[in-house]
Design a protein around this motif. Structure first.
Motif, short mmCIF file in Angstrom:
data_model
loop_
_atom_site.label_atom_id
_atom_site.label_comp_id
_atom_site.label_asym_id
_atom_site.label_seq_id
_atom_site.Cartn_x
_atom_site.Cartn_y
_atom_site.Cartn_z
N LEU A 1 -30.59 -46.73 1.00
CA LEU A 1 -29.66 -45.84 -0.04
C LEU A 1 -30.52 -44.47 0.25
O LEU A 1 -29.99 -43.50 0.16
CB LEU A 1 -29.59 -46.23 -1.21
N THR A 2 -31.90 -44.44 0.20
CA THR A 2 -32.65 -43.39 0.21
C THR A 2 -32.67 -42.78 1.43
O THR A 2 -32.20 -41.55 1.67
CB THR A 2 -34.23 -43.53 -0.06
N LEU A 3 -32.44 -43.47 2.69
CA LEU A 3 -32.36 -42.91 4.09
C LEU A 3 -30.94 -42.28 4.08
O LEU A 3 -30.70 -41.21 4.59
CB LEU A 3 -32.45 -44.15 5.09
N LEU B 1 -17.84 -32.56 8.06
CA LEU B 1 -16.91 -33.36 7.26
C LEU B 1 -17.70 -34.08 6.37
O LEU B 1 -18.87 -34.49 6.39
CB LEU B 1 -16.32 -34.21 8.47
N VAL B 2 -17.04 -34.49 5.50
CA VAL B 2 -17.54 -35.25 4.39
C VAL B 2 -16.99 -36.71 4.28
O VAL B 2 -15.82 -36.90 4.41
CB VAL B 2 -17.38 -34.72 2.77
N VAL B 3 -18.07 -37.65 4.51
CA VAL B 3 -17.41 -39.20 4.66
C VAL B 3 -17.81 -39.99 3.55
O VAL B 3 -19.23 -39.86 3.09
CB VAL B 3 -18.18 -39.96 5.81
N GLY B 4 -16.91 -40.61 2.76
CA GLY B 4 -17.29 -41.64 1.68
C GLY B 4 -17.63 -42.96 2.13
O GLY B 4 -16.72 -43.51 3.11
N ILE C 1 -21.77 -34.31 9.69
CA ILE C 1 -21.52 -35.01 8.55
C ILE C 1 -22.48 -35.07 7.49
O ILE C 1 -23.49 -35.03 7.55
CB ILE C 1 -21.03 -36.33 9.14
N ARG C 2 -22.03 -35.15 6.34
CA ARG C 2 -22.49 -35.26 4.95
C ARG C 2 -21.78 -36.67 4.49
O ARG C 2 -20.51 -36.85 4.33
CB ARG C 2 -22.49 -34.12 4.21
N PHE C 3 -22.53 -37.64 4.20
CA PHE C 3 -22.06 -38.63 3.72
C PHE C 3 -22.26 -39.11 2.34
O PHE C 3 -23.46 -38.97 1.90
CB PHE C 3 -21.93 -40.12 4.69
N VAL C 4 -21.53 -39.61 1.29
CA VAL C 4 -21.64 -40.05 -0.02
C VAL C 4 -21.58 -41.38 -0.22
O VAL C 4 -20.48 -41.95 0.03
CB VAL C 4 -20.79 -39.26 -0.81
N VAL C 5 -22.59 -42.17 -0.53
CA VAL C 5 -22.49 -43.81 -0.81
C VAL C 5 -21.91 -43.99 -2.21
O VAL C 5 -22.33 -43.63 -3.15
CB VAL C 5 -23.71 -44.26 -0.54
N ALA C 6 -21.30 -44.91 -2.29
CA ALA C 6 -20.53 -45.44 -3.60
C ALA C 6 -20.45 -47.06 -3.60
O ALA C 6 -20.12 -47.60 -2.33
CB ALA C 6 -19.21 -44.95 -3.80
N ASP C 7 -20.41 -47.51 -4.83
CA ASP C 7 -20.64 -48.88 -4.80
C ASP C 7 -19.24 -49.70 -5.04
O ASP C 7 -18.51 -49.18 -5.95
CB ASP C 7 -21.42 -49.27 -6.09
N GLU C 8 -18.93 -50.69 -4.26
CA GLU C 8 -17.52 -51.39 -4.51
C GLU C 8 -17.53 -52.49 -5.50
O GLU C 8 -16.70 -53.06 -5.93
CB GLU C 8 -16.99 -51.80 -3.05
N GLY C 9 -18.82 -52.83 -5.98
CA GLY C 9 -19.40 -54.06 -6.86
C GLY C 9 -18.46 -55.11 -6.33
O GLY C 9 -18.83 -55.58 -5.18
N ASP C 10 -17.83 -55.89 -7.32
CA ASP C 10 -17.24 -56.97 -7.06
C ASP C 10 -15.70 -56.87 -6.47
O ASP C 10 -15.18 -57.92 -6.22
CB ASP C 10 -17.43 -58.14 -8.03
N ARG D 1 -12.27 -49.24 -7.25
CA ARG D 1 -11.21 -48.37 -7.68
C ARG D 1 -11.82 -47.08 -8.17
O ARG D 1 -11.47 -45.99 -7.51
CB ARG D 1 -10.09 -48.67 -8.64
N ALA D 2 -12.84 -47.12 -9.05
CA ALA D 2 -13.72 -45.95 -9.52
C ALA D 2 -14.45 -45.11 -8.46
O ALA D 2 -14.48 -44.05 -8.39
CB ALA D 2 -14.58 -46.43 -10.59
N ALA D 3 -14.99 -45.97 -7.55
CA ALA D 3 -15.69 -45.50 -6.56
C ALA D 3 -14.86 -44.42 -5.73
O ALA D 3 -15.04 -43.52 -5.15
CB ALA D 3 -16.45 -46.49 -5.49
N ALA D 4 -13.42 -45.13 -5.11
CA ALA D 4 -12.54 -44.52 -4.40
C ALA D 4 -12.12 -43.09 -5.05
O ALA D 4 -11.82 -42.25 -4.48
CB ALA D 4 -11.32 -45.42 -4.11
N ASP D 5 -11.75 -43.25 -6.27
CA ASP D 5 -11.41 -42.16 -7.19
C ASP D 5 -12.18 -40.84 -7.33
O ASP D 5 -12.06 -39.68 -7.05
CB ASP D 5 -10.91 -42.40 -8.54
N LYS D 6 -13.58 -41.32 -7.47
CA LYS D 6 -14.62 -40.39 -7.50
C LYS D 6 -14.65 -39.74 -5.99
O LYS D 6 -14.98 -38.61 -5.82
CB LYS D 6 -15.97 -40.98 -7.54
N LEU D 7 -14.69 -40.46 -4.98
CA LEU D 7 -14.97 -39.99 -3.73
C LEU D 7 -13.89 -38.79 -3.12
O LEU D 7 -14.04 -37.68 -2.75
CB LEU D 7 -15.06 -41.16 -2.58
#
Length: 392
Positions: free
Chosen positions: A11-13, A33-36, A72-81, A87-93
């Motif tokens: 994640l740091t990388l 471009l911004v990639v989630g 590109i700039r990319f933003v990492v989000a957690d899908e959890g289980d 859903r929260a990850a998608a909404d935020k992105l």
């Protein structure tokens, strides 16, 4: 703790790869471009998320932090289980990070929770894990991996031809598990196979469960089965394979690649010896693209070979590279989505595959592997490179 540390390092990388691009470099007029990037950073599939991020970084790093000519700039989000977390990850992105594209997702339930908001916002979503059969609107959803039923569709006739007698079938009770198991049961019984389960119906274990498979393994031993077909992935795969060996079930074990893939094989070690899996990728597949990919990946990962989770994410980079380049210097989400549909054939480390125009999933060749001794450890070994062409 080892997995958590590895995840943190990746994640740091990822953060450095994204933020170092900034907003000023337009690459000769091509907009940034911004990639989630949605991957499991917690929950039972967290080890898979580590590999997925490695696959994404492998593609981005190999292409100078550009895709389709765009920085590109990319933003990492957690899908959890796979449920509310995804859903929260998608909404935020979509609402806060204003992404142009979303990639990733391991869990079939997470696909549903990401595809919905992405489609509503008209943002292309390129999935790299299982595509659930219940997803109806795929107008903005594409996969570089598979439909969740595809593994079983490829495996069913092979298991019937290999095993002389009934097979016990087991998997987790969520949509991805039902599709993986359902695909196998449909193909296996169509080939004349019989289930050893009570009532000839597959057995489903709680999801995500507590990791104790003892009660089910005892039933398998008493079932009269001649073999077992199981779908588990991530932490549950590790637990199932270890306990399968410890309980001395003594029956041939078959399943999708995930039973013995990546961290699951490393953790299971010799307990996985002899397990046969069906896969759409293996690092030993004999093609030029794979040889170059494996060599480069090993050089940056301390000699570790890539796996299915790495390759499907890497393939997402390849698909987007072609589509974004075709969309042009001022690529919009809609233009990228349209371009994805026109890409046609893709050459990735697994070989050549094409996107099914109806399901938006790959039509591809599947192989058979078996876990065998490799020095002081074990490794998946391809025993049949061209089992079947299945997809969509």
């Amino acid at each position: 703790m080892v997995v958590s540390t590895a995840a943190a390092a990746i994640l740091t990388l990822a953060g450095c790869s994204g933020s170092s691009l900034g907003g000023e470099d337009k690459a000769g007029g091509n907009d940034e471009l911004v990639v989630g990037v949605v991957v499991p950073q917690s929950g039972p599939y967290q080890p898979i998320g580590v590999d997925m991020l490695k696959g994404w970084n492998a593609y981005v790093d190999a292409h100078g932090s550009k895709i389709g000519g765009h920085p590109i700039r990319f933003v990492v989000a957690d899908e959890g289980d796979g449920g509310p977390t995804a859903r929260a990850a998608a909404d935020k992105l979509i609402t806060s990070d204003k992404v142009d594209v979303i990639v990733g997702v391991a869990n079939a339930d997470a696909v549903i929770n990401v595809a919905g908001p992405a489609t509503a916002a008209k943002i292309p979503f390129v999935g790299v894990g299982g595509r659930p059969s219940t997803l109806q609107d795929v107008s903005y959803t594409w996969h570089t991996s598979f439909q969740s039923t595809d593994y079983g569709t490829a495996a069913g006739p092979y298991v019937k031809a290999t095993v002389d007698g009934p097979v016990y079938v087991i998997g987790p009770d969520y949509q991805g598990g039902k599709d993986q198991i359902g695909g196998f049961v449909a193909a296996y019984t169509a080939a004349g196979g019989k289930l050893a389960n009570p009532g000839e119906q597959p057995t489903y274990t709680p999801w995500p469960g507590d990791g104790n498979f003892g009660p089910w393994l005892a039933k398998i031993k008493d079932s009269g089965a001649k073999a077992v077909y199981a779908f588990y992935a991530g932490a549950p795969a590790i637990a199932f394979v270890k306990q399968y060996s410890q309980f001395g079930v003594g029956l041939p074990l078959y399943g999708p690649a995930f039973l013995t893939e990546g961290a699951a094989l490393t953790a299971a070690g010799t307990a996985a010896t002899g397990i046969t899996t069906i896969a759409n990728y293996d690092p030993t597949l004999p093609n030029t693209a794979n040889a170059a990919f494996v060599q480069a990946y090993k050089a940056k990962n301390n000699g570790a070979a890539p796996n299915v989770f790495v390759e499907t994410m890497y393939a997402a980079g390849e698909l987007l590279d072609k589509a974004i380049a075709a969309a042009g210097a001022t690529a919009t989400s809609d233009a990228i989505n349209t371009a994805i549909g026109k890409v046609g054939e893709v050459t990735s480390p697994r070989g050549r595959w094409t996107m099914n125009p109806t399901t938006h999933t790959p039509i591809q060749v599947w192989c058979v592997r078996r876990v065998e001794a490799a020095g002081t450890s074990v490794a998946n070994t391809v025993v049949k490179a061209d089992l079947a062409t299945v997809g969509g």
